[in-house]
Design a protein around this motif. Structure first.
Motif, short mmCIF file in Angstrom:
data_model
loop_
_atom_site.label_atom_id
_atom_site.label_comp_id
_atom_site.label_asym_id
_atom_site.label_seq_id
_atom_site.Cartn_x
_atom_site.Cartn_y
_atom_site.Cartn_z
N ASP A 12 0.88 -1.15 0.00
CA ASP A 12 0.00 0.00 0.00
C ASP A 12 0.93 1.22 0.00
N HIS A 24 -3.65 13.37 4.06
CA HIS A 24 -5.09 13.13 3.80
C HIS A 24 -5.89 13.63 5.01
N LEU A 47 -11.38 6.32 7.62
CA LEU A 47 -11.33 6.80 6.23
C LEU A 47 -10.14 6.21 5.48
N LYS A 48 -9.12 5.81 6.23
CA LYS A 48 -7.87 5.36 5.62
C LYS A 48 -8.10 4.23 4.62
N SER A 51 -11.46 5.03 -1.06
CA SER A 51 -11.35 5.99 -2.17
C SER A 51 -11.79 7.36 -1.67
N LYS A 79 -11.09 19.02 -1.46
CA LYS A 79 -10.20 18.13 -0.68
C LYS A 79 -8.97 17.77 -1.52
N PHE A 83 -5.05 18.49 -0.72
CA PHE A 83 -4.10 17.37 -0.66
C PHE A 83 -2.95 17.61 -1.64
N SER A 118 -5.23 2.95 -3.40
CA SER A 118 -6.54 3.49 -3.78
C SER A 118 -6.43 4.89 -4.34
N SER A 119 -5.26 5.50 -4.18
CA SER A 119 -5.13 6.92 -4.50
C SER A 119 -4.97 7.18 -6.00
N LYS A 120 -5.71 8.18 -6.47
CA LYS A 120 -5.57 8.61 -7.87
C LYS A 120 -4.32 9.48 -8.02
N ASN A 121 -3.72 9.86 -6.89
CA ASN A 121 -2.49 10.66 -6.91
C ASN A 121 -1.23 9.81 -6.71
N LYS A 148 -10.68 -0.47 -2.13
CA LYS A 148 -10.61 -1.24 -0.89
C LYS A 148 -11.82 -0.89 -0.03
N ASP A 173 -1.68 -0.32 6.03
CA ASP A 173 -1.84 0.43 7.29
C ASP A 173 -3.30 0.69 7.62
P1 B16 Z 1 -6.89 10.21 -3.55
P2 B16 Z 1 -3.67 4.03 -0.11
C1 B16 Z 1 -5.59 5.89 -0.11
O1 B16 Z 1 -4.33 5.48 -0.47
C2 B16 Z 1 -5.59 6.64 1.21
O2 B16 Z 1 -5.26 5.77 2.27
C3 B16 Z 1 -6.96 7.21 1.47
O3 B16 Z 1 -6.96 7.93 2.67
C4 B16 Z 1 -7.39 8.10 0.31
O4 B16 Z 1 -8.71 8.57 0.49
C5 B16 Z 1 -7.30 7.29 -0.99
O5 B16 Z 1 -6.00 6.79 -1.16
C6 B16 Z 1 -7.70 8.11 -2.20
O6 B16 Z 1 -6.71 9.06 -2.45
O7 B16 Z 1 -7.85 11.21 -3.01
O8 B16 Z 1 -5.47 10.73 -3.70
O9 B16 Z 1 -7.37 9.55 -4.83
O10 B16 Z 1 -3.56 3.99 1.37
O11 B16 Z 1 -4.58 2.98 -0.72
O12 B16 Z 1 -2.32 4.10 -0.80
#
Ligand code: B16
Ligand code: MG
Length: 228
Positions: A12, A24, A47-48, A51, A79, A83, A118-121, A148, A173
């Motif tokens: 992750d 976040h 929230l962790k 998405s 948001k 971020f 899950s992050s688009k970044n 997830k 995590d």
């Molecule tokens: P974004 P991971 C997740 O990343 C974060 O844990 C979660 O807090 C966040 O909302 C999600 O990515 C979406 O991120 O807004 O950047 O698309 O922990 O799966 O690496």
């Protein structure tokens, strides 16, 4: 699971490789300050790993705030803007302690490496922190339909590595991420608080507080355990 059967590790990103989990939280916190409602780090645990959209739904549940569709869309953009301001300042110093040494250890043991976030970044984060080069496969929030706790992101990473979940360890995590890994049939190592991550096979506090050789051996015991 015996170490000799491990061929891959999937990481992750936020909260495991880099400290973006806190960014976040700070971004959501700023949103809730605007609403004048309390939101704590403890609330943020829920929230962790979710998405962005699912995080907002959970945040609305926690705070009791109500939004219409247009307001929701606006908040999601706000948001992400907040971020991304934190991401601008990221450097290789944001890689969590012990991560580089652990990646070297795994490479020396011929383990294939992937990121599943899950992050688009995620790709910007990996680029800013100069972590991209370590990973054969990167799956992020733009490449999956179900976030997830659905196992899609991990299954896709394992599929692209060409290695079955049975031979793969996932590091997570977040509660939602641990659930995703276990549903996908992976061996899951939780990174962080054992009370939050009790569904993981093993929990480690971070990558500085374990001996990599001892950890490697500890995989032989597949019952739930906390490694100090
Ligand atoms: P974004 P991971 C997740 O990343 C974060 O844990 C979660 O807090 C966040 O909302 C999600 O990515 C979406 O991120 O807004 O950047 O698309 O922990 O799966 O690496
Ligand atoms: Mg995470």
């Amino acid at each position: 699971m015996h170490p000799q059967f491990i061929h891959a590790c999937i990481f992750d990103l936020d909260g495991v490789l880099v400290n973006t989990a806190h960014y976040h939280f700070l971004s959501w916190k700023q949103i809730t300050l605007g609403w004048n409602v309390p939101f704590t780090e403890h609330d943020n645990e829920l929230l962790k790993g979710l998405s962005r959209e699912d995080s907002l739904s959970r945040l609305l549940q926690i705070t009791g705030k109500q939004l219409n569709a247009a307001e929701r869309e606006h908040i999601l953009q706000e948001k992400n803007k907040l971020f991304q301001q934190y991401l601008e300042q990221m450097t290789p110093d944001d890689v969590l302690p012990g991560v580089h040494d652990f990646l070297i250890f795994l490479k020396n043991n011929n383990i294939h490496l992937a990121v599943a976030s899950s992050s688009k970044n995620a790709r910007i984060v990996l680029q800013k922190t100069e972590l991209t080069k370590w990973f054969e496969v990167i799956i992020d929030g733009t490449q999956i339909k179900k976030a997830k706790p659905d196992p899609e992101v991990f299954l896709k990473a394992a599929h692209e590595l060409g290695i079955a979940p049975l031979h793969t360890v996932v590091f997570e995590d977040a509660k939602a991420g641990v659930e995703a890994a276990r549903t996908g049939g992976f061996y899951c190592v939780g990174v962080g608080d054992p009370t939050m991550l009790s569904q993981a096979h093993q929990v480690i506090p971070d990558f500085t507080s374990i001996s990599f050789d001892d950890w490697w051996q500890s995989l032989s015991d597949s019952s739930t355990q906390v490694v100090h």
